[in-house]
Design an enzyme around this catalytic site. Sequence first.
Site, mmCIF file in Angstrom:
data_model
loop_
_atom_site.group_PDB
_atom_site.id
_atom_site.type_symbol
_atom_site.label_atom_id
_atom_site.label_comp_id
_atom_site.label_asym_id
_atom_site.label_seq_id
_atom_site.Cartn_x
_atom_site.Cartn_y
_atom_site.Cartn_z
ATOM 1 N NE ARG A 94 32.490 -8.474 -5.462
ATOM 2 C CZ ARG A 94 32.453 -9.612 -6.139
ATOM 3 N NH1 ARG A 94 31.330 -9.998 -6.734
ATOM 4 N NH2 ARG A 94 33.507 -10.375 -6.226
ATOM 5 C CE1 TYR A 144 30.546 9.177 13.263
ATOM 6 C CE2 TYR A 144 31.456 7.196 12.257
ATOM 7 C CZ TYR A 144 30.452 8.136 12.341
ATOM 8 O OH TYR A 144 29.366 8.044 11.510
ATOM 9 C CG ASP A 195 37.846 9.462 10.765
ATOM 10 O OD1 ASP A 195 37.843 10.379 9.912
ATOM 11 O OD2 ASP A 195 36.810 8.891 11.149
ATOM 12 C CE LYS A 226 30.403 12.964 8.825
ATOM 13 N NZ LYS A 226 30.067 11.595 8.388
#
Length: 385
Positions: A55, A108, A180, A205
Amino acid sequence: MKTDTKIARLGRPHAKDGPVSVNPPVVRASTVLFPDMETYDAAGKEKYTTLRYGRHGTPTAFALADAVAELEGGYRAIVLPSGLAAISATLLAYARPGTHLLVTDNVYGPTRNLCDSYLRELGVDVEYFPPRIGADIAARVRPETVAIYCESPGSATFELEDIPAIASVAAGHGIPLINDNTWATPLLFPSFERGVDISIHAGTKYIVGHSDAMLGIVVCSEATWGTVRNLVGLLGYSTSSDDCYLALRGLRTMALRLERHQANALKVARWLEQRPEVTAVHYPALESHPDHALWKRDFRGASGLFAFTLASDDHAAVVRFADGLRYFGIGSSWGGFESLVTLPHPKREHDALPEGGSLVRLHVGLEDPDDLIADLEAGLTALSK
């Protein structure tokens, strides 16, 4: 190393100690075995940077994180299962009941949803500031302000923020500046050279680049690393090694792809500027963009995402335009090899777009730009009908 050399080499094994594969292997792991308790306990002290439990990360995830951090000039990076997970974890690392968070108004949409719902319900005072505020943001900083959150350019309306000016204010008040940087990637905007403390990427992206994996990356300064990494650990985020492998694969060609995205986008954007149906094209690389000088100062290039405003405010006609396109697919996200079209409806408190008209967002892919222009011309013909 020059940037193109870094992209080819970072996050890869090298044959110093014997034969190795060109690419790091995909390591899938939950439980990790140790030879004795002493080794197991020692690994717990560095559980976020070495293999201890699946994890917390695998060698494949660590390779991607190290590559992106070095490429952008940060201290260390954290890989998460989506861009929104990267945003949420970063904001939750700082936002607490009674604190004040400054967020750019062109943020966003899902980030705004997080702020307007969960963070405000948590008791965080979220204040949106005009994207072009620059150093005047100092007047909005309070004793309880814990961070400034930017997105430059905004991924719907494409205003740029004066990041160095805002960074100077943030540093003067001892609070982190978060940005961002998905639109520009580590290649086109050197975040840490410009004063950013935490840089966020939807790796889905341009880093992945092929529309086949979900991924988020947070690149931190040394001062912010522990705060964000510990919160990610508490939330239990875990990222697939297969997706990290796809991101490493995409990283190798990102510079070449971005060159083509920019060249195509500029050609399409300049064509749109000449169309009578279009009242404005919102692309910082265009000389007509209000923030073009700032883009030339701070950025090393532009990606393939921009918006334009159609004169028509007839929604049915605008839908005919989108439906009339053949090469621009209708779908969420961007940054892949394919061209996309969406009809965003950004929520704003400051400096709203002029009344009238309809906003259209394009992601210009790697197809031949003449085909894309012909496609848009067909869409505009459908619009007029």
